[in-house]
Scaffold this motif. Structure first.
Motif, PDB file in Angstrom:
ATOM      1  N   GLN A   6      11.660  36.927 -37.470  1.00  0.00           N
ATOM      2  CA  GLN A   6      11.856  38.260 -36.923  1.00  0.00           C
ATOM      3  C   GLN A   6      11.695  39.327 -38.000  1.00  0.00           C
ATOM      4  O   GLN A   6      11.365  40.454 -37.691  1.00  0.00           O
ATOM      5  N   PRO A   9       6.617  41.228 -41.311  1.00  0.00           N
ATOM      6  CA  PRO A   9       5.842  42.377 -40.831  1.00  0.00           C
ATOM      7  C   PRO A   9       4.868  41.953 -39.734  1.00  0.00           C
ATOM      8  O   PRO A   9       4.483  40.780 -39.646  1.00  0.00           O
ATOM      9  N   ARG A  10       4.417  42.915 -38.945  1.00  0.00           N
ATOM     10  CA  ARG A  10       3.500  42.614 -37.850  1.00  0.00           C
ATOM     11  C   ARG A  10       2.157  42.102 -38.358  1.00  0.00           C
ATOM     12  O   ARG A  10       1.427  41.459 -37.632  1.00  0.00           O
ATOM     13  N   THR A  11       1.813  42.412 -39.609  1.00  0.00           N
ATOM     14  CA  THR A  11       0.498  42.056 -40.140  1.00  0.00           C
ATOM     15  C   THR A  11       0.480  40.684 -40.806  1.00  0.00           C
ATOM     16  O   THR A  11      -0.518  40.305 -41.399  1.00  0.00           O
ATOM     17  N   LYS A  29      -3.655  38.697 -33.606  1.00  0.00           N
ATOM     18  CA  LYS A  29      -2.604  39.701 -33.455  1.00  0.00           C
ATOM     19  C   LYS A  29      -2.300  40.374 -34.790  1.00  0.00           C
ATOM     20  O   LYS A  29      -2.182  41.596 -34.872  1.00  0.00           O
ATOM     21  N   ALA A  30      -2.215  39.571 -35.871  1.00  0.00           N
ATOM     22  CA  ALA A  30      -1.947  40.125 -37.198  1.00  0.00           C
ATOM     23  C   ALA A  30      -3.115  40.985 -37.678  1.00  0.00           C
ATOM     24  O   ALA A  30      -2.913  42.046 -38.276  1.00  0.00           O
ATOM     25  N   ALA A  33      -3.051  44.281 -35.829  1.00  0.00           N
ATOM     26  CA  ALA A  33      -1.957  45.107 -36.345  1.00  0.00           C
ATOM     27  C   ALA A  33      -2.333  45.723 -37.689  1.00  0.00           C
ATOM     28  O   ALA A  33      -2.040  46.892 -37.953  1.00  0.00           O
TER      29      ALA A  33
END
Length: 91
Positions: A6, A9-11, A29-30, A33
């Motif tokens: 959690q 980072p999103r990347t 997805k990464a 982002a």
């Protein structure tokens, strides 16, 4: 999802994905982002201006005389720049 996942980072692609389809989705997805973070110039400018404002406030708290001098110097530079541009356009 664990607590460490959690906080990523999103990347970042989370580790431990065994399924190739899930891995490809996570990589996509990464990547998307990362593109959004790099390409979102207004958001980057907003964050940079917020950081600059925080630094300026801290500098003004530590050194009020220096902050006044810096403000006068910036105003002089901005005024000079406007004058040079106006003069160049009027010729």
């Amino acid at each position: 999802m664990t607590n460490s996942e959690q906080q990523l980072p999103r990347t970042v692609v989370p580790g431990g994905i065994v399924d190739p389809v899930q891995s490809a989705r996570a990589e996509l997805k990464a990547a998307l982002a990362a593109i959004e973070v790099k390409g979102n110039v207004p958001r980057r400018l907003e964050k940079a201006s917020q950081r600059a404002a925080v630094k300026a406030r801290a500098f003004a708290d530590r050194n009020p005389v220096g902050a006044i001098a810096a403000a006068i110097g910036l105003a002089a530079v901005a005024g000079s720049l406007v004058w040079v541009i106006a003069r160049a356009l009027s010729r």
